[in-house]
Scaffold this active site. Structure first.
Site, short mmCIF file in Angstrom:
data_model
loop_
_atom_site.label_atom_id
_atom_site.label_comp_id
_atom_site.label_asym_id
_atom_site.label_seq_id
_atom_site.Cartn_x
_atom_site.Cartn_y
_atom_site.Cartn_z
N GLU A 8 0.75 -1.27 -0.11
CA GLU A 8 -0.31 0.11 0.54
C GLU A 8 0.47 1.55 -0.07
OE1 GLU A 8 -3.25 0.11 2.93
OE2 GLU A 8 -3.43 2.39 2.55
N HIS A 164 -8.90 0.21 -0.95
CA HIS A 164 -8.32 1.71 -0.30
C HIS A 164 -9.03 2.43 0.32
CE1 HIS A 164 -5.42 5.31 0.21
NE2 HIS A 164 -4.70 4.46 0.66
N ASP A 285 2.43 2.34 3.71
CA ASP A 285 1.70 3.02 3.70
C ASP A 285 2.66 4.11 3.02
OD1 ASP A 285 -0.66 4.31 3.11
OD2 ASP A 285 -1.95 4.20 4.88
#
Ligand code: GRE
Ligand code: ZN
Length: 323
Positions: A8, A164, A285
């Site tokens: 991610e 997401h 992230d």
């Protein structure tokens, strides 16, 4: 741990970078902006420094999902995917890609996905929640029947998708009024994204296409922690719910969960108890979160070395068919 795979991990292009500014304090915006637009400097340095050998990259949020004009959404998605493909070509051993898709037009989204998978070698797609279509106040969720053919295409291409977060439209969620600190990654992302995921999980999508795999970040946006209660309540009465099985069944057979932005051992252990270590994958992230925080936690948290290998690398290798 060396050789981790992270999935991610975000970039932006000139046309989408402005969407991320609201999530940064003014003093950190210039740095975040530079890191989102960068591929080859800080991004690779941080991956090297903290043991991530391969990142699957995706566009920032909401980007394409927040563009109500359909043609424009189609064009921005193509631009972003072409930019990503070029970087992957430059660094094929370090970067992979998730496609950005113009879900405002399900047929165009299916065609772009096919292009991204077959011509650009992407690993699937990442959607930033619902899409605004036609005007800024109209939204679509992907359990709508207009997406039936789109999902058939996803099943045919046999690639996973990442659901997401994005923020809800504040006009539809007055509960956040005057409490803006609860929007975004504090809470609203998880509330919005878990709800969209539950819409898909309960829609019958995974009965029609049992091979489709959905990835959820942030330790599943709260769903694993609540799945027993969801099914406990639904066992007493399904109230018209169209799917054939329990939500927990889909969670364990059609969902993968990542550690993105949620670097916490009790949460990891609870998720392992609920879905097992074969369905959890490491993610950072970046650049919204730091490799440093993710790796310093994950590399030493108290799990078996076998589980660390699975979560840090091997589950992603298997899911994406990486060598
Ligand atoms: C993300 O895309 O993951 C994200 C944002 C904004 C703030 C935090 C965050 O888009 O994790
Ligand atoms: Zn993210």
């Amino acid at each position: 741990m060396k050789d981790k795979i992270a999935l991610e991990e975000h970039f932006a292009i000139d046309l989408t970078i402005a969407d991320s500014q609201v999530y940064a304090r003014p003093e950190v915006w210039e740095g975040l902006k530079a890191n989102l637009l960068d591929f080859e400097q800080q991004r690779l340095e941080k991956m090297d420094e903290y043991g991530t050998s391969y990142s699957i990259l995706s566009l920032n949020s909401p980007a394409v999902q927040g563009i109500p004009e359909v043609q424009r959404a189609i064009e921005v998605a193509k631009r972003a995917n072409d930019t990503l493909a070029e970087q992957i070509q430059r660094h094929p051993t370090r970067f992979g890609g998730f496609a950005a898709l113009p879900m405002q037009d399900p047929e165009a989204a299916a065609a772009e996905l096919e292009r991204c998978v077959k011509q650009l070698g992407f690993h699937g797609f990442l959607v930033n929640g619902f899409s605004q279509v036609g005007d800024a106040e109209s939204v679509v969720y992907y359990d709508d029947p207009q997406f039936n053919d789109f999902w058939a295409q996803v099943a045919k291409l046999n690639k996973p998708f990442y659901m997401h977060p994005r923020d809800p439209l504040m006009s539809r969620e007055p509960i956040y009024e005057g409490r803006h600190w609860l929007t975004g990654p504090t809470w609203a992302f998880a509330a919005e994204t878990s709800m969209h995921a539950l819409r898909l999980l309960s829609s019958g999508l995974f009965d029609r296409h049992p091979e489709i795999q959905m990835i959820l970040g942030h330790f599943g946006e709260g769903i694993p922690f609540n799945v027993w209660r969801i099914d406990h309540i639904l066992r007493k009465g399904r109230r018209g719910m169209p799917c054939e099985r329990q939500i927990g069944d889909y969670l364990r057979e059609n969902v993968f969960i990542t550690t993105s932005g949620n670097f916490r051992t009790p949460t990891l252990l609870s998720t392992m108890l609920e879905v097992g270590s074969d369905r959890i994958m490491y993610s950072v992230d970046y650049p919204f979160e730091k490799h440093e925080d993710a790796a310093r936690w994950f590399d030493h948290c108290e799990i078996s070395e076998l589980d660390r290998r699975k979560i840090g690398r091997d589950n992603a290798r298997r899911l994406f068919g990486l060598q």
